[in-house]
Every structure is written in C-alpha cells, then in structure tokens.
Design an enzyme around this catalytic site. Sequence first.
Site, PDB file in Angstrom:
ATOM      1  N   LEU A   1      -7.078   9.770  43.012  1.00 46.51           N
ATOM      2  CA  LEU A   1      -6.860  11.398  42.581  1.00 46.51           C
ATOM      3  C   LEU A   1      -6.949  11.631  41.496  1.00 46.51           C
ATOM      4  CD1 LEU A   1      -6.824  13.915  44.195  1.00 46.51           C
ATOM      5  CD2 LEU A   1      -5.042  14.138  44.236  1.00 46.51           C
ATOM      6  N   VAL A   2      -8.002  12.585  41.157  1.00 42.83           N
ATOM      7  CA  VAL A   2      -8.035  13.223  39.710  1.00 42.83           C
ATOM      8  C   VAL A   2      -8.532  14.756  39.379  1.00 42.83           C
ATOM      9  CG1 VAL A   2      -9.258  10.587  39.372  1.00 42.83           C
ATOM     10  CG2 VAL A   2     -10.371  12.385  39.810  1.00 42.83           C
ATOM     11  N   SER A   3      -8.467  15.337  40.922  1.00 42.05           N
ATOM     12  CA  SER A   3      -8.678  16.582  40.698  1.00 42.05           C
ATOM     13  C   SER A   3      -8.683  17.088  42.594  1.00 42.05           C
ATOM     14  CB  SER A   3     -10.156  16.503  40.422  1.00 42.05           C
ATOM     15  OG  SER A   3     -10.278  18.136  40.206  1.00 42.05           O
ATOM     16  N   SER A   4      -7.919  18.555  42.083  1.00 39.49           N
ATOM     17  CA  SER A   4      -7.799  19.347  43.898  1.00 39.49           C
ATOM     18  C   SER A   4      -7.893  20.260  42.846  1.00 39.49           C
ATOM     19  CB  SER A   4      -6.452  18.894  44.364  1.00 39.49           C
ATOM     20  OG  SER A   4      -5.266  18.955  43.246  1.00 39.49           O
TER      21      SER A   4
END
Length: 339
Positions: A107-110
């Site tokens: 996961l790199v962005s949310s």
Amino acid sequence: MGAHAARSARSAGGPRAAHAEARDLREAAHAAQVRELTAAGVLDDPAWRAAFEAVPRHLFVPYFFTGRGAGHERLWGEDPDPAHRARWLRGVYTDAPLPTRLRDGELVSSSSQPSLMAKMLEALDVRDGDDVLEIGTGTGYTAALLSHRLGEEHVTTIDLDEEITESARAHLALLGYRPAVVTGDGARGCPSRAPFDRILVTCALPLVPYAWLGQCRPGARILAPLSTGLIALTVRDADFAEGRFLHTPAYFVPLRGATAAPTEPGAASYGLPYELVENERFQFMLVLTAGVLHPREALDLWRGEGRPGRERFGVTVSAEGQWSWLDDPQGPYVWPLGE
C-alpha cells in the site's frame, strides 16, 4: 406512437434514467455520511460541516482495493456489473480508510477515514486567511476540504509520487478547486510556498522533519501522525516546537522520502501478555519508545504510571534533538525520538 418509436424512446431514455438514478444514489449516500459524522460529534464546526457537504468523497475515490484472500479486488464506480458498483458506493461512504494505490502488493496511498479527517481538521484549528501545507496528497480529498474552508489560494499539498499528484489534480478540478499540488519530498516541506500557518500531515512519521519548522510562521501548528497517535506541535521558531498528543488513535501509511519510518519489532516476540500486546494505549507507548526502552521496561513504566493514555505524552523538537515525554518535558520520563 408506433411500436418501433416507443422502443426507440425507451432505448434513448434508458441510459439517461440509469445515469440519473446513479447520481441520486451517490448524492443520497454522501448526504447520509455527513449526517452520520455530524451525529457522531466530529463535525461540530459549521464551517467544516459545510466543507464535508460540498465535497463528495466518491469523486476522489473512483476505485479502491479490498482484501480478498491472498490478493486484492479492485472495486470501480464505472464497473459494468451493478452489484460491483453498489459495493463500490457502499465502500466509499463507509467511515473507513480505503486503499487506493498498491505497488508490488504494498500500500502506497489511501483515502483516509472521514471521521478521522474531520477530527484532524477541527484539531488543526485554522483561521480565515491561514496558509496550510498538507504533507501527503493522496486522492486530493483533504485538499478539497481545505480549499472549500480556506480558499484554494491558501492551500498547498505535496506528494512524492507524480502519479498521485496528477490524479489528485484531476479529482480537484472536477469540483473547480485548483490549490497548489506539488510533486516532491514532503519531508523537505515546500519552501517555494512558505511560510505556513498550519501543516497537516497524513502519513506516519518516525520523527518531525526540521525543514518544516523553518517554513512556519511563529505560533504555527503542526498536526502529524506519530507512533499511533496525533501530535499537535506549536512552533516557536525555526529551532523549537513542542506539544502534546491528542487522545485520538491514528494509523496512516508511512511517510516516504528523506525521513522514512523504520520497521519496528513485534511486541509479541518479547513474550509480553497477549492482552497488553493488543492494548491500544500500551501499543502507542511501545512504538513511541522503541529502540530506547525494552518492551518489558515500557510495560513496567506504563503500569506504574497508571496506564497513561496518549494525551499524557508529548514531543519537543529543538536544535539539540527531538524527545518524547510523559506528563512534563522537564520531568523524569523523557526519551529521544528516531533512535
């Protein structure tokens, strides 16, 4: 009207009717979420409530990922399957963080949890005319809320990933917002747009980048995730800032760039009781003192001091270093950060 004409009219009206129905469902879901956040007491400020009413989350999350076994499933608002579209809409307007970008399974962005963002925005304590720097653009949703509240000319948002900033610009433009969206290392701040009255951080830190202090006006406020909490620092000058944690838990994607978070060892590996490993308040102290206190030392201190919550801890940032502390920055319990 003949049978052929009637069929043609129904055919022409069908897509329009479906589009209108989808729009109505999205508007209803958006309105319901604002009501839920208001009822939960996280939108007491009318100005922020108006911002959440004006900024629909679905425009900023056209798709997201959900865990499914060993892999991830992508839910998309334009999926041809109506059941998948319905799941997407329910997910977007659930009060939960949503993974929006994965790289090699990581996961790199949310999109942050809306109720947490509401709490953070209220805790930011902005005033009309304040200039705000957001570290971690993500989908652009928070930048849109800030733009509505303060005016786009007062908002700067920065992210390391050009794909993320380009996507956020497109999302913001859908609502007519054009704040400064910068591609760069947020740990270095944004000197070209400084000075700032507020810095809002939406990624987890191991320590506070010194560059931010020098880009703040005296009295500025920095609100940032650190350990598993939110530190609210008041900046005196380029060499000093200090403040306490809010009581609110906070879990974010780690900051990437010049100040990257190290991987912490699991507390369970030290043989600590399971019920304490799972205790959120103890976990906060354990992460905050990692590398300085042995987990068993942390446990003895935490028990001896009455199992303190986040709000009893604070952080000092000075030219000499950075420290976390319990109750009093000049007291007996002070630990260096970033060890």
